[in-house]
Design an enzyme around this catalytic site. Structure first.
Site, PDB file in Angstrom:
ATOM      1  N   ASP A  50      -6.489 -26.824 -20.436  1.00 16.18           N
ATOM      2  CA  ASP A  50      -7.057 -28.177 -20.360  1.00 16.18           C
ATOM      3  C   ASP A  50      -7.222 -28.756 -21.760  1.00 16.18           C
ATOM      4  OD1 ASP A  50      -7.224 -28.107 -17.610  1.00 16.18           O
ATOM      5  OD2 ASP A  50      -9.285 -27.380 -17.586  1.00 16.18           O
ATOM      6  N   TYR A  78     -10.880 -15.246 -21.362  1.00 15.52           N
ATOM      7  CA  TYR A  78     -11.519 -16.436 -21.914  1.00 15.52           C
ATOM      8  C   TYR A  78     -12.930 -16.116 -22.415  1.00 15.52           C
ATOM      9  CZ  TYR A  78      -8.027 -18.935 -19.058  1.00 15.52           C
ATOM     10  OH  TYR A  78      -6.865 -19.393 -18.482  1.00 15.52           O
ATOM     11  N   ASP A  92     -16.298 -30.332 -16.494  1.00 10.04           N
ATOM     12  CA  ASP A  92     -16.277 -30.036 -17.927  1.00 10.04           C
ATOM     13  C   ASP A  92     -16.823 -31.233 -18.696  1.00 10.04           C
ATOM     14  OD1 ASP A  92     -14.173 -31.933 -18.136  1.00 10.04           O
ATOM     15  OD2 ASP A  92     -12.656 -30.390 -17.838  1.00 10.04           O
ATOM     16  N   ARG A 183     -13.495 -23.440 -15.188  1.00 16.53           N
ATOM     17  CA  ARG A 183     -14.531 -24.477 -15.056  1.00 16.53           C
ATOM     18  C   ARG A 183     -15.106 -24.492 -13.646  1.00 16.53           C
ATOM     19  NH1 ARG A 183     -11.277 -29.461 -13.766  1.00 16.53           N
ATOM     20  NH2 ARG A 183      -9.121 -28.851 -14.210  1.00 16.53           N
TER      21      ARG A 183
END
Length: 306
Positions: A50, A78, A92, A183
């Site tokens: 993203d 991550y 987000d 997310r």
């Protein structure tokens, strides 16, 4: 009327760049900038990040693009910061705030909730995603104010650990299967804690066997006097597979696409069947499937072997 100057021909560039994608840039825009630096004829990335996310974005050039699918299929790692108590339209920082709640949770409650998300779970893809419905990306519907029903999909959270909790910010480490939306994971953790959440920051630290070691920023790439030296070899994408070294005659037949019956007196054959990387004289020839009776079936071949 003067003729336009001829475009400079693209170069044949083979290799893998471990790019540290900056915040605010799409994966495709990052690829275009890197491709321009190398004047590369062929390039592709290995799964999008993203725009608000940063971190490891492997970019494949030339022959390496033949093996990029493996990274699309691989697990990802991550580090994420979850902002508890605030929910946004996108899950987000790029979305608008839609609800705020008090955050009154303990580390013990957080640990208990995280345990519920480890292993196989079902996850509903977000509306703000590139998934297609009737040939149109979901985020296009979302921007029009349309919300569509989405089926939950199975994903696997291989690892999920608490790094730090400094209310309202919750830092976590995640290792997950392909197709996982971190997310959404952040939102679901917030919902399970009863206060809601959105993802404040996301940094990818691993793709398959690739890590942040050797990663370069876009600024470092643009300023480097010899950018080609920053490329890892094509077989950096294949390091987890056993290797086979062929003789000159077998290598010739392999590159012609022939199946080979490997005699153990000629070639050291791995004990396990499955996918292997194939070499001659230290040069990668491609990948193959090693089957029963040591039959080697060519899979993807390198076309620039000299």
């Amino acid at each position: 009327m003067s003729a336009r100057p001829a475009k400079k021909p693209r170069d044949l560039v083979d290799g893998v760049l471990l790019l540290d994608k900056p915040v605010g840039l799409s994966s495709n825009d990052a690829l275009i900038k890197a491709k321009r630096v190398f004047n590369a004829k062929k390039a592709g990335h290995t799964g999008t990040l993203d725009p608000f996310a940063t971190g490891l974005l492997p970019l494949c050039f030339g022959e390496a693009t033949k093996f990029s699918q493996d990274l699309l299929e691989s697990d990802k790692s991550y580090e994420a910061t979850v902002h508890l108590g605030i929910m946004t339209t996108t899950g987000d920082t790029e979305g608008e705030v839609i609800e705020q709640r008090e955050v009154e949770v303990t580390v013990e409650q957080i640990e208990a909730v995280l345990a519920r998300f480890r292993g196989p779970i079902l996850q509903v893809p977000p509306m703000y995603s590139a998934l297609k419905r009737d040939g149109k990306a979901l985020y296009e519907y979302a921007r029009e104010g349309i919300t569509l029903e989405r089926d939950a999909r199975p994903v696997t959270i291989h690892g999920l650990s608490l790094v730090e909790f400094d209310a309202p910010f919750l830092k976590i480490r995640v290792t997950c299967s392909k197709g996982t939306y971190v997310r959404v994971l952040g939102e679901d953790i917030g919902a399970a804690l009863g206060c809601g959440a959105h993802l404040n920051a996301l940094r990818r630290t691993g793709v398959g066997a690739l890590t942040m070691a050797g990663m370069v920023t876009l600024d470092e790439l643009l300023a480097h006097p010899d950018p080609l030296s920053l490329l890892s070899p094509v077989d950096a994408l294949l390091s987890t597979f056993p290797s086979i070294e062929l003789t000159a005659e077998l290598a010739k037949r392999f590159l012609q696409g022939q199946r080979l019956a490997l005699g153990k007196e000629e070639v050291a054959v791995p004990t396990e069947q499955g996918r292997v990387r194939v070499y001659h004289d230290g040069r990668l020839l491609g990948t193959a499937q090693l089957g029963e009776y040591s039959i080697l079936a060519p899979e993807r071949l390198i076309s620039t072997v000299s």
